[in-house]
Each structure stands twice: as structure tokens, then as C-alpha cells.
Design a protein around this motif. Structure first.
Motif, PDB file in Angstrom:
ATOM      1  N   SER A  83       0.825  -1.201   0.000  1.00  0.00           N
ATOM      2  CA  SER A  83       0.000   0.000   0.000  1.00  0.00           C
ATOM      3  C   SER A  83       0.867   1.261   0.000  1.00  0.00           C
ATOM      4  N   CYS A  85       0.235   3.555   1.850  1.00  0.00           N
ATOM      5  CA  CYS A  85       0.234   3.821   3.288  1.00  0.00           C
ATOM      6  C   CYS A  85       0.346   2.468   3.982  1.00  0.00           C
ATOM      7  N   CYS A 113       2.449   9.806   2.376  1.00  0.00           N
ATOM      8  CA  CYS A 113       2.109   8.634   1.566  1.00  0.00           C
ATOM      9  C   CYS A 113       3.273   8.318   0.640  1.00  0.00           C
ATOM     10  N   CYS A 128      -0.775   9.618   5.617  1.00  0.00           N
ATOM     11  CA  CYS A 128      -1.443   8.349   5.916  1.00  0.00           C
ATOM     12  C   CYS A 128      -2.363   8.532   7.119  1.00  0.00           C
ATOM     13  N   LEU A 131      -8.150   4.159   8.452  1.00  0.00           N
ATOM     14  CA  LEU A 131      -9.481   4.011   7.909  1.00  0.00           C
ATOM     15  C   LEU A 131     -10.312   3.300   8.975  1.00  0.00           C
ATOM     16  N   THR A 163      -4.945   4.621   4.849  1.00  0.00           N
ATOM     17  CA  THR A 163      -5.188   5.145   3.487  1.00  0.00           C
ATOM     18  C   THR A 163      -4.525   6.494   3.326  1.00  0.00           C
ATOM     19  N   CYS A 164      -4.275   6.839   2.078  1.00  0.00           N
ATOM     20  CA  CYS A 164      -3.660   8.124   1.739  1.00  0.00           C
ATOM     21  C   CYS A 164      -4.762   9.163   1.642  1.00  0.00           C
TER      22      CYS A 164
END
Length: 169
Positions: A83, A85, A113, A128, A131, A163-164
Motif C-alpha cells: 500500500s 500507506c 504517503c 497516511c 481508515l 489510506t492516503c
């Protein structure tokens, strides 16, 4: 005579209150937790419950270092390392909750990221972030009815990935 009666009454009430506050009520019923099967059945009535995030304590190991792994991993690496991130999984244990141990995502300590197209390897405007996902768990209310502790269904947010995202303003 009236003063001694008041003193006697205050003394009795004081003893009863003190014994109850110190966890020694005059009559105390033994209380047990519901069985794992009963708790599972109670929680399964809720959609988006935490049963899919439950784990056995010690099943997940943390990485030796939480520093950003960069692009050290190839195409065969798991998604959490490929990923932009990268993240890893940790266990969160709370004995007053069912399931008591949940798997949660933790972001590696990346500056920003990851971005292969940039010379620095990092995206300058995006960071980053975890989530979050809402799930149902059961929480021990510490109320004993009929010798069984009562559990309440509550929703909690747990991090499931990283997540970015643009910076918060």
C-alpha cells in the motif's frame, strides 16, 4: 435518649454502607459471565459485528520496527505492505468487551504517503490516516441479574487499514 438512638442509627447505617462500598454487601449473589456461545449468539444478532475482527491473543506479531518500510517489498508482498500507506495489524484486548481481543490496523510511521513517481519517494501533500470501521461489540455492564453479568451492545470504531488522504484543515 433521642440522641443515643440517633447515634445508634447512624452507627448501623455506617456499618451497612461501609460493608457495601467495600464490596461486602450483607447478601451478595455470586455472578458469572455468560458462556462464549451465549455471547456469540447475542452479538450475532447485529450486522457489522466485531466477530470477523476477533482473534486469539498472541496470533499476530508486531513488526520489529514501526519505521516506514518504503518500497522494499515486491509484488508478492501482502497488500498492507504494498500500500502507499503501509500498515500492520495489532491486537487490542479489553476483558470487559466481547470479543475481548480484536485485530486492528496500525500505520507505519511514514512521513507522507509513498509515491514512486516522486524523487523523494513520498507525496508532499498527502498523509497516511487510519481508515475506521464501526462494528458492534458487547460491553460488560457489571450489573448482575440472576447470577449472570449483563452485557450491552455498543458500536465502536476500529481501524481496519491505512489510506492516503489530504491533510485535515
Amino acid at each position: 435518649m433521642e440522641i443515643s438512638y440517633k447515634i445508634f442509627l447512624v452507627a448501623i447505617l455506617s456499618v451497612l454502607y461501609t460493608s457495601h462500598v467495600q464490596g461486602n454487601p450483607v447478601k451478595r449473589e455470586a455472578c458469572q459471565h455468560p458462556s462464549q456461545d451465549d455471547l456469540r449468539e447475542m452479538l450475532s444478532q447485529y450486522t457489522n459485528n466485531a466477530l470477523s475482527f476477533a482473534t486469539t491473543p498472541g496470533a499476530n506479531s508486531q513488526p520489529a520496527s514501526k519505521t516506514c518500510p518504503g518500497d522494499d517489498y515486491g509484488f508478492g508482498a501482502p497488500l498492507e505492505l504494498r500500500s502507499n500507506c503501509p500498515f500492520f495489524y495489532v491486537e487490542d484486548t479489553d476483558e470487559e468487551r466481547y470479543p475481548s481481543t480484536l485485530v486492528q490496523a496500525e500505520c507505519y510511521q511514514c512521513r507522507n504517503c509513498l509515491d514512486d513517481s516522486r524523487e523523494s519517494g513520498y507525496h508532499v501533500m498527502y498523509n497516511c490516516e487510519k481508515l475506521m470501521h464501526k462494528v458492534w461489540v458487547l460491553r460488560n455492564s457489571n450489573i448482575c441479574i440472576g447470577g449472570i453479568y449483563q452485557y450491552n451492545a455498543v458500536q465502536v470504531n476500529i481501524p481496519i487499514a491505512c489510506t492516503c488522504a489530504r491533510e485535515r484543515r
